[in-house]
Write a protein that holds these residues in place. Structure first.
Motif, PDB file in Angstrom:
ATOM      1  N   ARG A 115       0.742  -1.143   0.178  1.00 45.78           N
ATOM      2  CA  ARG A 115      -0.010  -0.173   0.023  1.00 45.78           C
ATOM      3  C   ARG A 115       0.832   1.247   0.020  1.00 45.78           C
ATOM      4  N   GLU A 116       2.090   1.308   0.579  1.00 45.43           N
ATOM      5  CA  GLU A 116       2.934   2.385   0.767  1.00 45.43           C
ATOM      6  C   GLU A 116       3.601   2.643  -0.730  1.00 45.43           C
ATOM      7  N   TRP A 117       3.761   1.640  -1.366  1.00 46.34           N
ATOM      8  CA  TRP A 117       4.386   1.439  -2.720  1.00 46.34           C
ATOM      9  C   TRP A 117       3.085   2.229  -3.565  1.00 46.34           C
ATOM     10  N   SER A 118       1.884   1.810  -3.399  1.00 49.82           N
ATOM     11  CA  SER A 118       0.812   2.226  -4.243  1.00 49.82           C
ATOM     12  C   SER A 118       0.478   3.665  -4.181  1.00 49.82           C
ATOM     13  N   ILE A 119       0.833   4.394  -2.903  1.00 49.71           N
ATOM     14  CA  ILE A 119       0.589   5.538  -2.736  1.00 49.71           C
ATOM     15  C   ILE A 119       1.763   6.498  -3.483  1.00 49.71           C
ATOM     16  N   TRP A 120       3.070   5.778  -3.377  1.00 53.02           N
ATOM     17  CA  TRP A 120       4.309   6.527  -4.065  1.00 53.02           C
ATOM     18  C   TRP A 120       3.826   6.350  -5.515  1.00 53.02           C
ATOM     19  N   ILE A 121       3.570   5.431  -6.243  1.00 58.14           N
ATOM     20  CA  ILE A 121       3.263   5.451  -7.541  1.00 58.14           C
ATOM     21  C   ILE A 121       2.326   6.192  -8.136  1.00 58.14           C
ATOM     22  N   GLN A 122       1.025   6.526  -7.519  1.00 60.26           N
ATOM     23  CA  GLN A 122       0.381   7.471  -7.642  1.00 60.26           C
ATOM     24  C   GLN A 122       0.727   8.865  -7.506  1.00 60.26           C
ATOM     25  N   VAL A 123       1.581   9.139  -6.424  1.00 56.42           N
ATOM     26  CA  VAL A 123       2.210  10.593  -6.430  1.00 56.42           C
ATOM     27  C   VAL A 123       3.057  10.789  -7.285  1.00 56.42           C
ATOM     28  N   TRP A 124       4.102   9.928  -7.858  1.00 53.88           N
ATOM     29  CA  TRP A 124       4.822  10.067  -8.839  1.00 53.88           C
ATOM     30  C   TRP A 124       3.930  10.647 -10.279  1.00 53.88           C
ATOM     31  N   ALA A 125       2.939   9.843 -10.665  1.00 53.65           N
ATOM     32  CA  ALA A 125       2.256  10.305 -11.677  1.00 53.65           C
ATOM     33  C   ALA A 125       1.469  11.491 -11.657  1.00 53.65           C
ATOM     34  N   GLU A 126       0.965  11.797 -10.462  1.00 49.64           N
ATOM     35  CA  GLU A 126       0.468  13.108 -10.371  1.00 49.64           C
ATOM     36  C   GLU A 126       1.326  14.348 -10.110  1.00 49.64           C
ATOM     37  N   SER A 127       2.742  14.068  -9.744  1.00 53.04           N
ATOM     38  CA  SER A 127       3.331  15.115  -9.738  1.00 53.04           C
ATOM     39  C   SER A 127       4.177  15.374 -11.116  1.00 53.04           C
ATOM     40  N   ALA A 128       4.091  14.357 -11.997  1.00 50.42           N
ATOM     41  CA  ALA A 128       4.583  14.745 -13.368  1.00 50.42           C
ATOM     42  C   ALA A 128       3.447  15.426 -14.142  1.00 50.42           C
ATOM     43  N   ILE A 129       2.294  15.661 -13.811  1.00 47.82           N
ATOM     44  CA  ILE A 129       1.403  16.781 -14.418  1.00 47.82           C
ATOM     45  C   ILE A 129       0.893  17.682 -13.410  1.00 47.82           C
ATOM     46  N   ASP A 130       1.289  17.752 -12.057  1.00 43.15           N
ATOM     47  CA  ASP A 130       0.736  18.714 -11.343  1.00 43.15           C
ATOM     48  C   ASP A 130       1.741  19.471 -10.787  1.00 43.15           C
ATOM     49  N   LEU A 152       5.930  18.522  -2.128  1.00 44.07           N
ATOM     50  CA  LEU A 152       5.880  17.800  -1.170  1.00 44.07           C
ATOM     51  C   LEU A 152       6.484  16.574  -1.493  1.00 44.07           C
ATOM     52  N   TYR A 153       6.133  16.074  -2.980  1.00 41.62           N
ATOM     53  CA  TYR A 153       6.806  14.961  -3.474  1.00 41.62           C
ATOM     54  C   TYR A 153       8.324  15.045  -3.103  1.00 41.62           C
ATOM     55  N   TRP A 154       9.255  15.914  -3.618  1.00 45.05           N
ATOM     56  CA  TRP A 154      10.622  16.169  -3.599  1.00 45.05           C
ATOM     57  C   TRP A 154      10.813  16.132  -2.163  1.00 45.05           C
ATOM     58  N   ASP A 155      10.293  16.925  -1.134  1.00 47.04           N
ATOM     59  CA  ASP A 155      10.788  16.712   0.167  1.00 47.04           C
ATOM     60  C   ASP A 155      10.604  15.214   0.925  1.00 47.04           C
ATOM     61  N   SER A 156       9.502  14.546   0.198  1.00 46.26           N
ATOM     62  CA  SER A 156       9.194  13.293   0.988  1.00 46.26           C
ATOM     63  C   SER A 156      10.083  12.253   0.173  1.00 46.26           C
ATOM     64  N   TYR A 157      10.598  12.317  -1.032  1.00 44.72           N
ATOM     65  CA  TYR A 157      11.534  11.665  -1.626  1.00 44.72           C
ATOM     66  C   TYR A 157      13.020  11.827  -0.927  1.00 44.72           C
ATOM     67  N   ASP A 158      13.165  13.093  -0.853  1.00 44.51           N
ATOM     68  CA  ASP A 158      14.585  13.521  -0.210  1.00 44.51           C
ATOM     69  C   ASP A 158      14.671  12.789   1.080  1.00 44.51           C
TER      70      ASP A 158
END
Length: 303
Positions: free
Chosen positions: A197-212, A218-224
């Motif tokens: 489930r954690e991976w599912s959230i990450w994959i969806q955030v990656w997709a959303e961040s690519a277009i939004d 938030l994604y950058w800071d989370s992945y950092d």
């Protein structure tokens, strides 16, 4: 950390902090034990300092109370440890100064939304679905999370906290950088339902961040936080001569990219991709590219 280990001064401090949380939020020991999935007798012994809390118990306590494992163990969220502390937009937010009931309602909403988003996808989850799943009204959902976009953002922050708590609890007593790196990888494999489930959230955030663009900070800071955790482990190994020196940053980039790519393949059920294969590929890379002496690959209990 094991449940049968004798109490220590540090363990006494943890027990004291947990007792304070129970008093702060008005928990009885019986209800708190049920909430964290722990036998009441074991909880009683831990609170009295006669038994140490196990790593998974600390993670459960942090989840139920809204605290971090870092605060439970060290008294502060940003204590220096073997894993990077979330920063920027991904930083842990102190529990709101609200009655326990309000905090529990917010947590219940977030848990329900997190599960629904991971299982069905962000764009298929409606506010009414979340309200139905957690037994409340859409108005209550909007009170705590005014927009659906905020639910996805909080789901990502929840991911970051889950990983941070898990790593703090599991890595604190792993001094060897090689063993710690292997353990860090194991903690990220999409093996259990929680990790998937954690991976599912990450994959969806990656997709959303690519277009939004609005979601990218938030994604950058989370992945950092994840990248810095790998980087600091590699640097510890380089400093002690266990890992190759002078290549810490490129190795961290390569290793995190490999974990991302392999994890996506496992999540997509790509033929030939599975958790064990993912683990084997990553261990092979560490043996060949990370260890200072590839011919002396001492195996650890994590293997």
């Amino acid at each position: 950390m094991t449940a049968t280990s004798p109490a220590t001064p540090a363990g006494d401090a943890v027990a004291s902090r947990v007792r304070e949380l129970l008093e702060r939020d008005g928990w009885t020991q019986r209800r708190f034990a049920a909430a964290i999935g722990l036998d009441e007798t074991k909880l009683s012994k831990s609170l009295a300092g006669r038994r140490r809390f196990a790593a998974d118990e600390l993670v459960a306590i942090a989840d139920v109370t809204g605290e971090t494992v870092n605060r439970l163990l060290h008294g502060r969220d940003d204590a220096r440890i073997h894993t990077a502390v979330p920063g920027g937009a991904a930083a842990h937010r102190d529990a709101p100064a609200a009655p326990r009931g309000a905090r529990e309602t917010r947590r219940r909403i977030l848990d329900a939304a997190w599960c629904l988003i991971t299982d069905h996808g962000y764009h298929r989850v409606r506010t009414a679905d979340v309200a139905r799943a957690c037994g409340t009204s859409p108005a209550t959902i909007h009170y705590h999370f005014p927009t659906r976009s905020e639910l996805l953002d909080e789901a990502l922050r929840h991911n970051v906290k889950l990983a941070f708590d898990r790593q703090v609890a599991a890595l604190g007593e792993v001094p060897d950088p090689h063993a710690r790196l292997l353990r860090l990888i194991d903690l990220q494999l999409p093996s259990s339902e929680l990790l998937r489930r954690e991976w599912s959230i990450w994959i969806q955030v990656w997709a959303e961040s690519a277009i939004d663009p609005a979601r990218r900070e938030l994604y950058w800071d989370s992945y950092d936080r994840w990248y810095r955790s790998v980087l600091m482990t590699l640097q510890d190994g380089a400093d002690t001569g266990v890992f190759v020196a002078g290549r810490t940053e490129p190795l961290a980039r390569q290793l995190t990219a490999m974990i991302d790519g392999l994890g996506i393949q496992v999540m997509a059920r790509t033929p030939g991709a599975a958790r064990d294969q993912m683990r084997a590929v990553l261990h092979d890379f560490i043996d060949r590219a990370v260890l200072a002496d590839p011919g002396n690959t001492h195996r650890t209990e994590t293997e």
